[in-house]
Every structure is written in structure tokens, then in C-alpha cells.
Design a protein around this motif. Structure first.
Motif, short mmCIF file in Angstrom:
data_model
loop_
_atom_site.label_atom_id
_atom_site.label_comp_id
_atom_site.label_asym_id
_atom_site.label_seq_id
_atom_site.Cartn_x
_atom_site.Cartn_y
_atom_site.Cartn_z
N HIS A 98 0.82 -1.21 0.00
CA HIS A 98 0.00 0.00 0.00
C HIS A 98 0.86 1.26 0.00
CE1 HIS A 98 -3.66 -2.29 0.57
NE2 HIS A 98 -3.05 -2.97 1.52
N TYR A 99 2.17 1.09 0.15
CA TYR A 99 3.05 2.25 0.29
C TYR A 99 3.86 2.55 -0.97
CZ TYR A 99 1.97 1.65 5.27
OH TYR A 99 1.32 1.54 6.47
N TYR A 100 3.61 1.79 -2.03
CA TYR A 100 4.40 2.01 -3.26
C TYR A 100 4.28 3.45 -3.74
CZ TYR A 100 4.25 -3.14 -3.99
OH TYR A 100 4.35 -4.50 -3.87
N TYR A 101 3.02 3.88 -3.91
CA TYR A 101 2.78 5.13 -4.66
C TYR A 101 1.97 6.15 -3.86
CZ TYR A 101 4.27 1.81 -8.13
OH TYR A 101 4.98 0.86 -8.80
N THR A 102 2.14 6.13 -2.55
CA THR A 102 1.37 7.06 -1.72
C THR A 102 2.28 7.96 -0.91
OG1 THR A 102 1.19 5.38 -0.01
CG2 THR A 102 -0.64 5.55 -1.55
N GLY A 103 3.50 8.17 -1.39
CA GLY A 103 4.38 9.14 -0.75
C GLY A 103 5.46 8.54 0.14
N ALA A 104 5.47 7.22 0.31
CA ALA A 104 6.48 6.59 1.17
C ALA A 104 7.76 6.34 0.36
CB ALA A 104 5.94 5.29 1.74
N PRO A 105 8.89 6.13 1.03
CA PRO A 105 10.16 5.96 0.32
C PRO A 105 10.18 4.76 -0.62
CG PRO A 105 10.54 6.28 2.68
CD PRO A 105 9.07 6.12 2.49
N GLY A 106 11.11 4.79 -1.59
CA GLY A 106 11.17 3.79 -2.65
C GLY A 106 11.47 2.38 -2.18
N TYR A 107 12.11 2.22 -1.00
CA TYR A 107 12.43 0.84 -0.59
C TYR A 107 11.19 0.01 -0.31
CZ TYR A 107 12.32 3.02 4.12
OH TYR A 107 11.99 3.72 5.25
N TRP A 108 10.03 0.67 -0.14
CA TRP A 108 8.81 -0.10 0.07
C TRP A 108 8.43 -0.89 -1.17
CZ3 TRP A 108 7.12 -1.42 4.57
CH2 TRP A 108 7.31 -0.58 5.66
N LEU A 109 8.87 -0.46 -2.36
CA LEU A 109 8.60 -1.22 -3.57
C LEU A 109 9.22 -2.61 -3.47
CD1 LEU A 109 7.99 1.74 -4.61
CD2 LEU A 109 8.72 0.93 -6.83
N ILE A 145 1.84 -0.17 -10.65
CA ILE A 145 1.94 1.21 -11.13
C ILE A 145 0.82 1.51 -12.13
CG2 ILE A 145 3.61 0.63 -12.98
CD1 ILE A 145 4.22 3.81 -11.27
#
Lengths: 243, 443
Positions: free
Chosen positions: B239-250, B316
């Protein structure tokens, strides 16, 4: 074979380990948020806009940062597509902008006729400030540019001073241009208006703009209630668009 | 049924049936909106119907879990419920909060945060309510003769669900922040502690229906809930990929949520294996069908269809499209709705002494609802994938795309009608059982 107590250890150990990792990552994430979301640009207007957004459950239809209900457009990058003037005109009465199509709730707070021009403008300014701020958040590349696109996406127009469009009244270059184009700039929903004065006579254009549905009942051209100086300025401008 | 106080469970299940029915009505409003027939727009706009639809789901599922717990915990602990009176107070106050919240949505009174729309003052009531519920269970277990693994896992799951409600009561002016903690509730509920509750109820049902040794069932229960948390906690990252969290969550979200189907696959294999192994020929075959159906459909809906759009390079494009609705419908149906219906199907003959689990009504209820849900998922899949390719990948105008999908929304409504027919039959059977009575108490 695995015993029940070994299974229990696996459950408790695995859960503890993952929880610790999750908490550590959360701490780092929280530390990065102010920078990634440009928190220094979060003006009182942005915060008020955010409250308008949540208080009215806008994500119950729209999506923002991809989160919402997929019933209405994704708005993360809306300021790339629409001008503040277009948004003000649209929010005044959404159904008027899209006659006969999917409906949006009309919120009185944006309608000068309901709350007065000043209050309506303030609310529109707040929501625009909010969208502008959201558009700048680092979202790891979301939303992605369409990679199979043939036609360019609708974009708010950056008018070159030399173009034909530079002579247009503000209403035209901010609102009408959401759907129509002049000199290749503008939207593609309605027809391009280059040379329109050579094709249509002035009386027809006046009738068409003032009340499109009286000319063609099922048209998607909105009746935006244009009259007086605004209407005359637009008609004067259209009259200059000859081939 | 062994204890008088277990009867309270029936009232929770009855409330479930009512709320579920109402949820379906709002589902139809949404379906017709998507077909272009938004005739109710002036009274019930889409966002109201949507908030009502999802919140009724959450409320009826929590009500179902509570009913299940009020049945299971006394049974497993070997004593009456600590306080029947507290359970009644809790029952009525829960329903009151639910109804007030839903009515408020029709008057633009809400928080406007997806799934957590309940306004703040009612949040506090929910907290008090759940505390009363947990206290009752805790005292029952504490004073009981046995402390079984099943009861402990169930209690732990419910306790964690209550604790994880708290981060959702925080609101932040920064939506990035707000969204981050909103998922602590939503994700860690449905892909975390609710699965714990699910595992415990499944293991209770399997113990009762298959007769396999408790030690074996409970051992595997630990393994499966272990996998659930191993993948589910860090899987929140999807849920954190594209909601403003840092890239390592991908990376983190991608890897761990790719493991999430394993927990569901484990659950399905476990249910099937235990049923095969079981020597006891329990007459209530239908309850076993719902139980195994639950494990299998949750793998397909939550595990497989979740995986279908969980990887960041897919997400994405699919993030914020109807692909999510495809996954969501079957996941909730398989994992939690079928679980509660399985519990109800098992419990009703035990409580009323009537054996109405044979015959066309309950059997068609099972088949029609499942076929309907599979078809609905198909309709959502078509709409979702078409939306991704037309809007996201080709850059077509949003409204134009949505209008071209209206015909598929018609298919969705047809499938939903089949599903609803199944549920109507289920509710009819529920009513035919009548109320629980004390004459069936086992000595």
C-alpha cells in the motif's frame, strides 16, 4: 516431525521479527515524509483544502494518489490538466459542465450564488492549493505516463505570447480551452476552433454558446450560463478566427 | 451447544443476516450507478452508497466474529460466558453505533477516509464496545477449565484487531502521513489479525466437523498463522508504493506480499487435508462444504487475485483502478463472508435442534452465491483490465472509458443478482431454523 511447541515458536518468533522490522522501517519512513511531501509548502490554504477533501468524502468517488473509489477521475495531477478557472467554473455546478453524463454532487460552498463570491472563491482557492501541493509529492513515479498513448493527454495550456490564443479573453484561454483547441493548443473533447468564423455565422455561435441544448439536445457542450461582457468578449474573439 | 449463554451468538448472527442484506442493496445502487442509471444521485450519491456498502461489510463481519467468539469461547473454555448481561449491552450498543454511522453518511457526516468513515465521536463508542467484548471473553477464558490454543489464537486475534483500530483514529493534516496509518488499520486487519481470527474459527470448525485430533489441527494452525504474519506484516508495503512513502517499500512490499498467497494456499491445503483425514462422518456436510469453500475461495480471491496486482511493476498501472474491486470482492467473500456463513451453518442445528442443512434451499444457497461471486469477479476483472489499458496505458479520457464500460457493469449487476439469490436462500434457511432453545443443551 514438527512438534506443536516448535510450531508455536515459529509463529511467535516470526511475528516478533517482522513486527520489529516493520516498526524500524516505519520510523525511517516517518522521518522522510516532511521532505518527500514538501511539508514546508503546506500552507493554511492547503490544510483547509485537505479538510474540504476529507470532510466531503471526495475519495468516495475520486482517487487521489490512487486511493479512492474509481468512480470519478484520478486527481493527483489534476493541476497539469485543468486551470484554476476551469475548476472554479466546474465546481460551481458540475452537472452543467458535463450535461447528461456521470454526475458529481454539487457542493454549495463553491457556488457564488449560494455562499457569495468571496466565500466561493476562497473555497476554490483552498482546494486548488491542496491539489497543487499533492501534485508535487514524490510518489515514486505514480501516475505513470501512458506508454501506449497515440494522442497527447489533455493539458492545461501554457500560452505562447505570439500565438493566436494569446489574444483570447481569459475565460476562453482557461475554461473553453479545457475541451477546444486553437493553434494546436488545448483539449480534444470538442472540435478545434481554428477558422471557426469562416464556417459558422455569428448569430449561430451566439445561440450555440448561450444554450447549446436548444440547438442540439444531446450535445456534451456545456451551458455555462455565459452572458453580458464575457459572452461578447468570447464572440468577438471567435470572430477573429478566420481561415 | 453446551452452555445457555452461547445462545447470544444467535442474535449476533441474526444481525449479520440483516446487515448483509442491506449491504447488497447498496451494492446494487453502486452497480446501477456504474451502468449509467444514477437515478438516486440526488438522495444517495455514489460516495454515500459506497461508504455504506463497505462499512456495512465491516460491521456485519465484526458482528459475525463476535457471534462466533461468543459461541466458541465458552465451548472451548468449558464454562458459561462470564457475563451474559454485558454481552447484551454490547450487542445493542454495537448495532446502535453501526446504524447511527450509516444514517449519518446520508447527511454528509463522516470522516471521508476510505473504510474508516465513521466519525470521531462514534469511534470512541466503538472502542468502549470492543473493550466490553474483550473483557467478557478474557474473564471467560481466565475462569474456564481449559485454555485451548484455538481459544487463545481467537482471543489474541480479536485483541490485536481492537488495538490496531487505534492508529486509524489519528488524523494528520498531511495526507501522506494520514494514508500511511490508515493502512495500519485496513491492511493489518484484513491481511493480518483477521486471518488469525479466521484460522482459529477454521480450526474450531475442522475439529468439530472432521474429528481429526485437536493437537494436529492446532499445530498446523500455528504454522499457518505464522506464515500469515511473516508475509502480511511487511506486506503492508504494497500500500506504500505510490502514496508518498520511500522507494524501498517497492522492494519490501513486493517481496513480502508475493509470499502472502502462500499463507492462503496453506490454509486451503490444510482444510482439504484435514477433511480427507477425518474419520468422523459428521452429518452436517454443508457446514464442511462452506468451511472448505472458504479456505479455497480465500486462496483464489485474496491469495491469487491479490498477487495478480501486488507487484510494483504491475501496480503502477493497476493502482486506483477497478482491478482492486475485482480482488476485493472475492477476497472478502472467500476469506471472511464464507467463514461466517460456515460458522452459522454449523451452529444453527446445534442451537435449535433442527437439522435443516439438507434440501434444495441451503444447497442452492451455497452454489448460487459462489457462482454469482465468481461471475461478479469476472465482470470486475474485465472492467478493471479494460480501464488499465484504455485510461492508464493509452491515456484516454476517464469519463469516455467509464462510459464504454457500462455494458460490463450490466454483466456485473446480472452476476450480482445470481449472488443475491443465493444469499436470499441462505437467509430464508436461517429464518426457517427459528430461535435457539435450551432443550438442545448437551448434558
Amino acid at each position: 516431525m514438527l512438534t506443536k511447541s516448535a510450531a508455536k515458536t515459529f509463529f511467535l518468533g516470526g511475528t516478533a521479527l517482522c513486527s520489529i522490522a516493520f516498526v524500524l522501517l516505519t520510523m525511517d519512513t516517518l522521518a522522510q515524509f516532511p521532505d518527500r511531501s514538501n511539508q514546508e509548502n503546506m500552507t493554511p490554504a492547503v490544510v483547509r483544502g485537505n479538510h474540504i477533501w476529507t470532510k466531503n468524502n471526495c475519495m468516495g468517488c475520486h482517487t487521489l494518489m490512487g486511493e479512492g473509489a474509481y468512480y470519478a477521475p484520478e486527481l493527483t495531477k489534476v493541476m497539469d490538466r485543468r486551470s484554476p478557472e476551469w475548476i472554479a467554473e466546474f465546481l460551481k455546478d458540475p452537472e452543467r459542465m458535463y450535461p447528461g453524463r456521470r454526475k458529481m454532487v454539487k457542493y454549495d460552498m463553491f457556488d457564488p450564488a449560494e455562499v457569495g463570491a468571496e466565500e466561493a472563491k476562497k473555497n476554490v482557492d483552498d482546494i486548488v492549493a491542496f491539489f497543487t501541493w499533492v501534485g508535487e509529492i514524490d510518489l515514486n513515479g505514480f501516475p505513470a505516463e501512458p506508454d501506449l498513448a497515440q494522442a497527447p493527454r489533455a493539458q492545461a495550456v501554457d500560452v505562447a505570447p505570439s500565438s493566436n490564443l494569446a489574444k483570447a479573453p481569459v475565460y476562453f484561454s482557461t475554461v473553453c480551452i479545457g475541451c477546444h483547441s486553437v493553434g494546436g493548443q488545448g483539449g480534444q473533447v470538442g472540435p478545434a476552433l481554428d477558422g471557426v468564423a469562416s464556417r459558422l455565422d455569428a448569430e449561430f455561435m451566439r445561440k450555440w454558446i448561450s444554450d447549446p441544448q436548444s440547438v442540439k439536445a444531446d450535445t456534451t457542450m456545456p451551458d455555462l450560463g455565459l452572458e453580458g461582457d464575457d459572452l461578447e468578449a468570447i464572440l468577438d474573439y471567435l470572430a477573429t478566427l478566420k481561415e | 451447544m453446551q452452555y445457555k449463554s452461547q445462545k447470544i451468538a444467535w442474535y449476533f448472527f441474526a444481525a449479520c443476516m440483516g446487515l448483509f442484506g442491506l449491504q447488497l442493496i447498496y451494492g446494487f445502487i453502486l452497480g446501477f450507478d456504474r451502468m449509467g442509471y444514477d437515478v438516486l444521485h440526488d438522495w444517495i450519491p455514489f460516495n454515500t452508497a459506497r461508504a455504506t456498502h463497505t462499512n456495512l461489510l465491516v460491521v456485519w463481519m465484526l458482528t459475525g466474529f463476535m457471534g462466533a467468539a461468543y459461541y466458541i469461547i465458552p465451548q472451548e473454555s468449558g464454562r458459561e460466558l462470564w457475563s451474559t448481561r454485558l454481552a447484551w449491552i454490547q450487542y445493542y450498543s454495537l448495532l446502535l453505533v453501526g446504524v447511527v454511522a450509516v444514517v449519518g453518511y446520508h447527511f454528509n457526516i463522516w470522516e471521508g477516509r476510505k473504510f474508516l468513515e465513521i466519525p470521531r465521536p462514534l469511534d470512541y463508542l466503538v472502542v468502549v464496545n470492543v473493550l466490553a467484548f474483550l473483557l467478557n471473553l478474557f474473564m471467560t477464558i481466565w475462569k474456564g477449565k481449559n485454555k485451548s490454543t484455538t481459544a487463545m489464537v481467537l482471543f489474541f486475534g480479536l485483541l490485536m484487531a481492537a488495538l490496531l483500530y487505534l492508529p486509524g483514529m489519528y488524523t494528520f493534516d498531511n495526507i501522506v502521513h494520514d494514508s500511511y496509518f490508515r493502512w495500519w488499520v485496513v491492511h493489518l486487519w484484513v491481511e493480518g489479525v483477521w486471518e488469525l481470527i479466521m484460522g482459529a474459527i477454521l480450526s474450531f470448525l475442522l475439529i468439530k466437523l472432521t474429528g481429526v485430533d485437536r493437537e494436529i489441527i492446532e499445530k498446523w494452525l500455528y504454522i499457518i498463522v505464522g506464515f500469515t504474519f511473516l508475509s502480511g506484516i511487511l506486506g503492508t508495503g504494497h500500500h506504500y508504493y505510490y502514496t508518498g512513502a520511500p522507494g524501498y517499500w517497492l522492494m519490501v512490499g513486493g517481496i513480502f506480499s508475493a509470499l502472502e498467497p502462500l499463507a492462503f494456499l496453506g490454509m486451503a491445503l490444510y482444510a482439504i487435508a484435514m477433511a480427507r483425514r477425518g474419520g468422523r462422518n459428521h452429518p452436517n456436510k454443508l457446514a464442511l462444504m462452506w468451511t472448505i469453500g472458504c479456505a479455497v475461495m480465500s486462496f483464489v480471491g485474496a491469495g491469487f487475485l491479490g498477487f495478480a496486482h501486488t507487484l510494483p511493476q504491475v501496480n503502477i498501472w493497476t493502482h486506483g483502478t477497478l482491478v482492486t474491486a475485482m480482488h476485493g470482492h472475492m477476497a472478502f467473500w472467500g476469506a471472511y463472508a464464507m467463514l461466517i456463513l460456515a460458522m452459522i451453518t454449523y451452529v444453527l442445528p446445534e442451537m435449535t435442534g433442527r437439522k435443516l442443512f439438507k434440501g434444495w434451499v441451503p444447497e442452492w444457497a451455497f452454489w448460487l452465491s459462489n457462482i454469482g461471486m465468481i461471475a461478479m469477479t469476472g465482470a470486475f476483472a474485465v472492467m478493471g483490465v479494460a480501464q488499465v489499458y484504455m485510461e492508464r496505458k493509452s491515456g484516454m479520457d476517464f469519463l469516455e472509458v467509464q462510459e464504454s464500460l457500462e455494458v460490463h457493469a450490466f454483466g456485473l449487476v446480472l452476476a450480482a443478482s445470481l449472488f443475491t439469490l443465493g444469499i436470499v436462500l441462505f437467509i430464508r434457511n436461517f429464518c426457517a431454523y427459528g430461535r435457539p432453545n435450551d432443550e438442545v443443551l448437551e448434558a
